[in-house]
Each structure stands twice: as C-alpha cells, then as structure tokens.
Design a protein around this motif. Sequence first.
Motif, PDB file in Angstrom:
ATOM      1  N   UNK A   9       0.818  -1.209   0.000  1.00 29.15           N
ATOM      2  CA  UNK A   9       0.000   0.000   0.000  1.00 29.15           C
ATOM      3  C   UNK A   9       0.853   1.261   0.000  1.00 29.15           C
ATOM      4  N   UNK A  10       2.021   1.196   0.598  1.00 31.51           N
ATOM      5  CA  UNK A  10       2.871   2.361   0.727  1.00 31.51           C
ATOM      6  C   UNK A  10       3.472   2.777  -0.618  1.00 31.51           C
ATOM      7  N   UNK A  11       3.373   4.055  -0.930  1.00 26.75           N
ATOM      8  CA  UNK A  11       3.981   4.560  -2.167  1.00 26.75           C
ATOM      9  C   UNK A  11       5.481   4.358  -2.156  1.00 26.75           C
ATOM     10  N   UNK A  12       6.111   4.569  -1.014  1.00 23.64           N
ATOM     11  CA  UNK A  12       7.565   4.418  -0.936  1.00 23.64           C
ATOM     12  C   UNK A  12       7.973   2.964  -1.122  1.00 23.64           C
ATOM     13  N   UNK A  13       7.166   2.047  -0.619  1.00 23.92           N
ATOM     14  CA  UNK A  13       7.473   0.631  -0.822  1.00 23.92           C
ATOM     15  C   UNK A  13       7.361   0.260  -2.297  1.00 23.92           C
ATOM     16  N   UNK A  14       6.365   0.830  -2.988  1.00 25.49           N
ATOM     17  CA  UNK A  14       6.225   0.563  -4.425  1.00 25.49           C
ATOM     18  C   UNK A  14       7.412   1.140  -5.192  1.00 25.49           C
ATOM     19  N   UNK A  15       7.831   2.335  -4.822  1.00 26.05           N
ATOM     20  CA  UNK A  15       8.997   2.938  -5.486  1.00 26.05           C
ATOM     21  C   UNK A  15      10.255   2.117  -5.239  1.00 26.05           C
ATOM     22  N   UNK A  16      10.391   1.614  -4.003  1.00 31.98           N
ATOM     23  CA  UNK A  16      11.551   0.800  -3.673  1.00 31.98           C
ATOM     24  C   UNK A  16      11.550  -0.500  -4.482  1.00 31.98           C
ATOM     25  N   UNK A  17      10.360  -1.094  -4.626  1.00 33.02           N
ATOM     26  CA  UNK A  17      10.260  -2.309  -5.435  1.00 33.02           C
ATOM     27  C   UNK A  17      10.626  -2.046  -6.885  1.00 33.02           C
ATOM     28  N   UNK A  18      10.148  -0.941  -7.440  1.00 30.11           N
ATOM     29  CA  UNK A  18      10.480  -0.604  -8.824  1.00 30.11           C
ATOM     30  C   UNK A  18      11.975  -0.361  -8.990  1.00 30.11           C
ATOM     31  N   UNK A  19      12.575   0.289  -8.002  1.00 31.66           N
ATOM     32  CA  UNK A  19      14.026   0.543  -8.050  1.00 31.66           C
ATOM     33  C   UNK A  19      14.806  -0.768  -8.013  1.00 31.66           C
ATOM     34  N   UNK A  20      14.390  -1.696  -7.157  1.00 33.42           N
ATOM     35  CA  UNK A  20      15.048  -3.003  -7.098  1.00 33.42           C
ATOM     36  C   UNK A  20      14.983  -3.727  -8.432  1.00 33.42           C
ATOM     37  N   UNK A  21      13.830  -3.655  -9.108  1.00 32.25           N
ATOM     38  CA  UNK A  21      13.682  -4.328 -10.390  1.00 32.25           C
ATOM     39  C   UNK A  21      14.551  -3.675 -11.465  1.00 32.25           C
TER      40      UNK A  21
END
Length: 374
Positions: A9-21
């Motif tokens: 749900x967290x926007x920062x968690x989604x951004x972190x996931x995209x950065x990891x990918x």
Amino acid sequence: MTDSAAGPASRWARLWGAYRMRLKRRRLLWRGLRSRHQLGASSGQGAIPPDGVLAFVVLRNEAARLPYFLQHYRDLGVAHFLIVDNGSDDGSADLLAAQPDVTLWQTSASYRGSRFGLDWLNWLLWRHGHGRWCLTVDADELLVYDQMEKGKLPALAGQLERVGRVGFGTLMLDMFPKGPLGAQAYVPGDDPSRILNWFDAGPYRAVRQWPLNNLWVQGGARERMFFADKPSQSPTLNKIPLVRWNRRYVYVNSTHSLLPPALNDLYDGPGAETPSGVLLHSKFLPEIVAKSLQEKARGQHFHTPEQFDGYYDQIADAPDLWRAGAQRYTGPAIAGVGMPDGHIFHPAQVICAAIVGPVIDKKEVVDPERAIIL
C-alpha cells in the motif's frame, strides 16, 4: 482475467520495489554481456537474415528431437535459428552445423552457472534480436495455437503489432503417453505428439507475484505424479516465448518472466482473455528414463539439485502418468488463440479452461529468481 499484482500500500514501498527491479534488470543485462566470452565464435552455413522471426535455443544432447523440432518451426515460419550447444556428445552439434538456417555456438561452461542458459540467451537476444520478433524455446517445446496453419508466426506477429502487443504468452502443457515411460517407440523426425498424446486439462492455479509482476502457474501432470505432497515445488508452467525484442528487455527465470515488469502482463494464465497459445512439452519421450539418471548425476538443473533426487528417481522407475481423467490431444485447434479471416484475436479458448478456471492470488516474493525451473 488476472488482476495486476497488488503490491504494498505504501507509495515508498512501491517505489523501492520498482528501483530493485531496475537494478536487477541492469545486473542481468551485464551478466548476459559478460557471458559472451563463454560462447566463442559462431559457425553456420548461412548468415542471419535481416528480416523474419528468429528462434533462440540452448540445448544439450537433443539429437532425437532436433529433426522434428527444426521442421516444426520452419513450417511455422522461423527464418533462422540461433542455438547454443552446451557440450552435447550425441551428435547434436554436428547435426546443427549442417543446417542451412542455423547459427551455432558451442560451450562447455556450466549450464547452472549461466543461470540455466539464460545469460547466453540474453546476450544473443541483445546482440541479434533488437527490433525483431524473437521466439525463445527449449528443444522439448513445440508452440501451437489455433489456426496456426493459416497464420504462421510472421502473421501472428503482425496481428500482435496491430493490437499493440509486443509478445505472446503460453501455457506449457506436459504431454505423456499411455503406459510406462520408456515403453514407447520413437523415431527421430516423428511428431512427438504421436506417442505423447495425453495431457491433464486441470487443475491449474496461478499467483501474480510482486515486485516482478510475474505470473506463476502450477498444476498438471507432473504436479499430480511427482509433487502431490509438495505442490509449491512443482513446475512453473507459464511462459512468454514470443517477444518483439528490445535491448532493454531481459529474461529473469527461463521464459517464465521478464523485465521490465510490465512485460509480464502479456500473459494472464489459463482461461484468461489475453491472446495465448500452448507449448507442447515433449519431456516424456522414451529417452527420459535414461536421461533422468544422467541429469541427476550432472546436477545442473536446479538451484539446489539434491532436493530433487527423488524426482529423478521416480522418473527413472518408469511410472505410467496416464489416468482415467486424462484428455487426448487432437491438435492445435483447442490450444490457443484463433485468427479468423485475418481479424483481431478472439478470446483464447485455452484447453484447461473448460474444466477449471484460474485461481488468482497475490503475494510478494522477495527473490523471484528462486522459482523452480523444470
């Protein structure tokens, strides 16, 4: 149809996931570029043509399958084959070197160490596939789809482009004989589905994983026979083998998943509305009994090979995979998406859909590369 992976749900968690990918994609691209030194110089009877669908393959000891495999894909419209032979000692390399439409690389480097051949494939796709429609398959996989006799791969690729799609997903369908494994007679050049003419129409289940956004389909005959007590370790059955390649793309786990993550939306699984076909999996030709013992000794096919010794042993015991509920394979008309009269795709009538629809869950997988490859 499969919903997109939920993600956090967290926007920062989604951004972190995209950065990891993004980091993962760059790392895998670098691995592919570096792996070119393991392949050495290519050989072949003819140059890679500037147009047409290219097929990319890594194989070892597939002399029995190759005559029909090559003919099947030639008939489907493949313009040229780019093949890595990983230390064959059954004459596969000589057979391939004599073909007019094959460019061959040979290596004795570790299959497991190259991420099960993916580093080599990603390099060849980067070098030769950019801007081209590329089909990446194993030697025991035969692509079929409805009305493929009328619409060969170039026509299929053209229709995909017209509806704004850059790829074509499939269900990998385990084909098996009626009777003990190894008891059938197979002659090189024959259609494997002549003796491997049965399959499980279900059940299948699917999970959309975050942050890779990849689908994970499991079920079918091998799970029923060999992984009934540990279904989470059963084979991954979704693949995206046909892609209009770009140097930004990279395969992550066989052709089960790609990066960037949006590419994994190209396949929604059994019974979904996305255009799709089927890869007929001819693993269980008679040679499988002897090959299982050889591959168990080599230990090249799993992240933790020792965990699958029992799987190889069960195959070596030559079980009968047939059951009363098995369905006979009668041809590609039941195996995918049709192309009626050159119009846009109609909804795929995937073979398992009439018996069981997909069960879609969502979950996070920290390292999607760890998914089992069989």
